[in-house]
Design an enzyme around this catalytic site. Structure first.
Site, PDB file in Angstrom:
ATOM      1  N   LYS A  38      20.510  -0.788  12.338  1.00 52.57           N
ATOM      2  CA  LYS A  38      21.704  -1.469  11.837  1.00 52.57           C
ATOM      3  C   LYS A  38      22.980  -0.663  12.067  1.00 52.57           C
ATOM      4  CE  LYS A  38      21.902   0.201   7.074  1.00 52.57           C
ATOM      5  NZ  LYS A  38      23.187   0.904   7.259  1.00 52.57           N
ATOM      6  N   THR A  39      22.885   0.661  11.923  1.00 50.70           N
ATOM      7  CA  THR A  39      24.082   1.484  12.117  1.00 50.70           C
ATOM      8  C   THR A  39      24.572   1.377  13.553  1.00 50.70           C
ATOM      9  OG1 THR A  39      23.287   3.018  10.431  1.00 50.70           O
ATOM     10  CG2 THR A  39      25.034   3.804  11.878  1.00 50.70           C
ATOM     11  N   ASP A 230      29.114  -2.581   5.521  1.00 49.56           N
ATOM     12  CA  ASP A 230      27.770  -2.021   5.645  1.00 49.56           C
ATOM     13  C   ASP A 230      27.054  -2.108   4.301  1.00 49.56           C
ATOM     14  OD1 ASP A 230      25.604  -0.746   6.785  1.00 49.56           O
ATOM     15  OD2 ASP A 230      26.440   1.266   6.574  1.00 49.56           O
ATOM     16  N   GLU A 231      25.726  -2.157   4.322  1.00 48.44           N
ATOM     17  CA  GLU A 231      24.893  -2.176   3.107  1.00 48.44           C
ATOM     18  C   GLU A 231      25.373  -3.263   2.126  1.00 48.44           C
ATOM     19  OE1 GLU A 231      22.238  -0.601   3.097  1.00 48.44           O
ATOM     20  OE2 GLU A 231      22.420   1.354   4.054  1.00 48.44           O
ATOM     21  N   GLN A 261      16.061  -4.450   0.685  1.00 45.61           N
ATOM     22  CA  GLN A 261      16.376  -3.080   0.283  1.00 45.61           C
ATOM     23  C   GLN A 261      17.463  -3.036  -0.787  1.00 45.61           C
ATOM     24  OE1 GLN A 261      16.195   0.012   3.496  1.00 45.61           O
ATOM     25  NE2 GLN A 261      16.253  -1.758   4.863  1.00 45.61           N
ATOM     26  N   ARG A 614      10.164   4.374   4.635  1.00 45.00           N
ATOM     27  CA  ARG A 614      10.746   5.677   4.988  1.00 45.00           C
ATOM     28  C   ARG A 614       9.834   6.415   5.961  1.00 45.00           C
ATOM     29  NH1 ARG A 614      14.986   4.142   4.762  1.00 45.00           N
ATOM     30  NH2 ARG A 614      13.946   2.194   4.296  1.00 45.00           N
TER      31      ARG A 614
END
Length: 758
Positions: A38-39, A230-231, A261, A614
């Site tokens: 995503k980044t 973002d997020e 998330q 993770r």
């Protein structure tokens, strides 16, 4: 734009990522699954606006949740577009809105140089207000009041609306805090008078500015041609409404996030911001990034089977072209202490077998208090680690507070402990009084305790009564320590000192964590007492054992090769080769506090999903069938989240502690026949199986007053042995005995029950 003419950076993207980067007009939702890049997509979308569409960087607003994320994105963009990246309005919500308020804040009565209060500043001001209103600070705790006011601001509720809302009034009355609305009002007025804003004001006042000054709102609507967030699943109501206003004219808003998330509801995050985005933007274009580049197929597939159980979600299915990888391993331990040992031994073995480094591993847990058993096990195996997002267990404030009470109750000469606890909880013994006590002690060459326990001879003004009360409390603790074992004494001190009550009354997230941490310390003491190998059950003996664990030489600060220990909340956005998720038990994970509604339970499941994703290579889950909670050994049920995993992706490993038989280690993680590792593990854990001793008929302990080196003795548990060394430390006479089956043990003769055989 065809492939041959595409900029180089676009060639690095998969089809779904490329679509999300190229389609820049109108509202867009980019659902970015864990590990899906995503980044990179957000970064390249901004770079593409500048590089290919010649958008002025000044007209781009990019909002993140951390300064680190903003800095990393800007660096990546700069590599593509050059110095123009410096002109993007990029930063956290708070930093960008603070910039706007510096420019426009005079319109709502704030100068451009207004101060920004941090949390400590805010709580200090609230403490002053509570005192001025003659309210009980044990009821109106600054931490509790601060969180209540913060929650209201993040929901854009002013003090006037708060005071006029019957629901809030009823809540405050039921919580025995009817004056919260008044405190809120005075707090806002004091901040305004001081030309100061707290962190929540940076959002709240930006909303007020845009609400009350349409010309200013229009100015920024025209200025920001593109808004990127973002997020997005972590946004609260204030953040959502402000960004909606800013993008209302051009509708060029692109948000990146993953509803699976969303784990910060306790901070005010509102998952419906992302779930219901289409209601506010009917023309919303949705792009799904479903290819995971991080994890093995087994990990990705297992995570999918977990998250699909949630009803409130945006449908998607992660997949990966990575290798199949190992099955997820499940460890069943008899206790939380054994769980720590199993995890530590698994890490030790994996390092030995595969030439891995400490930094390849992370241990994740639901609450900070769980780190204690893991830390102790790692220390005993001499494995370096770091605790992220909090102090090491024994360095946490509330743990040190209680340990200082215990230390001073045992040793009245421990002046560092005394200075920490004399006014804890607050008992009206201020810094000035303590300084007078120190002066008197120095002038008369006495210890601080000698002055305090005879305070009537020295005087301390109005505080004399409070000091007498404290000294009498410590004297009582001293008497009880002589009669009780370590746990009974510690439990009494925790309660009667007021520490436990003070923590219990703080119902904030931080307060509950601190209370759980103190309970975990008491659990550790109970385990110490219940351990048959510990002959001396006294509080003094326990404190010595803790000192051996915590008083280590300072590690090399340059050495970064450490295992990471952290809560799952802290792990979001990170990734590790090997992930251990411990404490997979009902009422622990999912937390007992999160079982009252489906929404809460689904947030806990999302938290588990975050923990699972993770892991790159290896994922290990563990649970204990017994765990000390509140000083009692309780039976535990495995977490329902374990059942959420499709059985084809998980395997139960052996639950027993690794055994060494004929110099061959057998454990849930070992490769059979690794003789060199077996030898190393034996040295580290000294856990070779032994034959249980059956005491001789009519066993009766002997008088050990005249016990000498060389004598043969029998112990109820350790069996037969020979005294190899005697050590007399005043009344604490000790003997080092080499037992036939248990090796050398140092026993305190006051407690050891030995039969002299010759």
């Amino acid at each position: 734009m065809n492939e041959t003419s595409s900029p180089d950076y676009l060639k690095e993207l998969n089809d779904a990522q490329r679509m999300a980067v190229l389609n820049i007009e109108g509202p867009s939702l980019i659902i970015a699954g864990a590990g899906s890049g995503k980044t990179r997509v957000l970064t390249y979308r901004i770079a593409h606006l500048i590089k290919s569409h010649h958008v002025d960087p000044f007209n781009i607003l990019a909002l993140t949740f951390t300064n680190k994320a903003a800095s990393e994105m800007r660096e990546r963009i700069e590599k593509i577009v050059g110095n123009d990246a410096k002109n993007i309005w990029m930063g956290t919500f708070h930093s960008v809105f603070a910039k706007i308020l510096r420019i426009e804040g005079h319109l709502i009565g704030f100068p451009s140089n207004f101060s920004i209060y941090d949390t400590d500043d805010s709580k200090s001001l609230l403490k002053t207000i509570i005192k001025e209103l003659n309210l009980d600070d044990k009821v109106y705790k600054p931490n509790v009041v601060y969180n209540r006011i913060s929650g209201a601001k993040n929901r854009l509720i002013s003090w006037r609306e708060y005071q006029n809302n019957p629901v809030y009034k009823a809540d405050d009355v039921s919580a025995m805090k009817p004056e919260l609305g008044k405190i809120y009002q005075i707090y806002v007025e004091r901040c305004f008078k001081a030309s100061a804003m707290d962190f929540d004001d940076l959002l709240f006042n930006t909303y007020i500015l845009f609400r009350d000054h349409a010309d200013v709102l229009n100015k920024y609507q025209q200025f920001f041609h593109y808004v990127l967030i973002d997020e997005f699943q972590d946004t609260n109501i204030a953040q959502y409404i402000i960004t909606k206003k800013l993008s209302a004219v051009r509708q060029n808003i692109a948000v990146v996030g993953d509803d699976a998330q969303s784990i910060y509801a306790f901070r005010g995050a509102e998952i419906h911001n992302i779930l219901n985005l289409e209601k506010d933007y009917p023309d919303l274009q949705v792009y799904k990034l479903e290819q995971n580049y991080r994890s093995t197929q087994n990990i990705v597939n297992a995570a999918n089977t977990v998250i699909k159980r949630n009803k409130a979600q945006l449908p998607k299915k992660l997949w990966t072209s990575n290798s199949e990888g190992d099955l997820i391993e499940l460890i069943k331990a008899n206790s939380d202490n054994e769980e720590g040992k199993l995890v530590a031994s698994a890490i030790f073995e994996a390092k030995a077998n595969h030439a891995l480094h400490n930094e390849d591993f992370v241990v994740l847990y639901r609450t900070n208090s769980q780190s204690r058993a893991i830390e102790e096990a790692l220390r005993r195996m001499n494995i370096k680690y770091r605790v992220v997002g909090g102090l090491s267990f024994y360095q946490r404030r509330e743990i040190k507070d209680l340990l200082c009470y215990l230390r001073f109750s045992v040793n009245h000469n421990d002046e560092e402990a005394l200075k920490r606890i004399i006014n804890l909880p607050k008992r009206g013994i201020g810094a000035g009084t303590i300084n007078k006590i120190i002066v008197n002690a120095n002038e008369n060459q006495l210890s601080l305790w000698e002055v305090i326990s005879n305070i009537n001879e020295f005087g301390a003004g109005r505080a004399v009564g409070n000091i007498l009360e404290f000294s009498n409390l410590i004297k009582r603790f001293e008497i009880e320590i002589q009669k009780k074992d370590a746990y009974e004494a510690s439990n009494l001190i925790a309660k009667e000192s007021g520490l436990l009550r003070d923590l219990y009354e703080d119902k904030t997230i931080e307060g509950l964590n601190r209370y759980e941490n103190v309970q975990e310390l008491l659990n550790a003491i109970k385990e110490f007492v219940d351990n048959e190998e510990n002959e001396d059950k006294s509080l003094s003996s326990f404190l010595q054992s803790v000192a051996l664990i915590t008083n280590l030489d300072e590690d090399d600060k340059e050495d970064q090769d450490r295992i990471t220990l952290m809560t799952i909340h802290m792990a979001k956005g990170l990734e590790f080769n090997h992930v251990f998720i411990v404490g997979m038990e009902e009422d622990l994970f999912p937390s007992q506090m999160m079982l009252s509604s489906r929404a809460d339970l689904e947030e806990e499941r999302r938290l588990f999903y975050v923990a699972m994703t993770r892991a790159r290579i290896k994922l290990v889950l563990s649970y204990a069938i017994t765990r000390y909670r509140f000083g009692r050994l309780k039976s535990c049920d495995p977490s329902r989240f374990i059942d959420d995993i499709d059985p084809q992706y998980i395997k139960m490993t052996r639950s027993a502690f690794p055994k060494i038989e004929n110099n061959i280690v057998t454990s849930p993680f070992s490769r059979q026949g690794n003789n060199s590792y077996a030898g190393n593990l034996k040295k580290v854990i000294n856990k070779a199986p032994v034959k249980k001793h059956t005491p001789s008929p009519g066993f009766q302990p002997s008088d050990t007053t005249n016990l000498e080196k060389g004598m043969k003795v029998e112990h109820l548990k350790f069996g037969y042995g020979k005294v190899v060394e005697m050590d007399s430390d005043g009344a604490n006479k000790k003997a080092k005995v080499k037992f036939d089956n248990f090796g050398e043990k140092t026993l305190l003769l006051t407690f050891a029950k030995l039969r002299i055989c010759n």
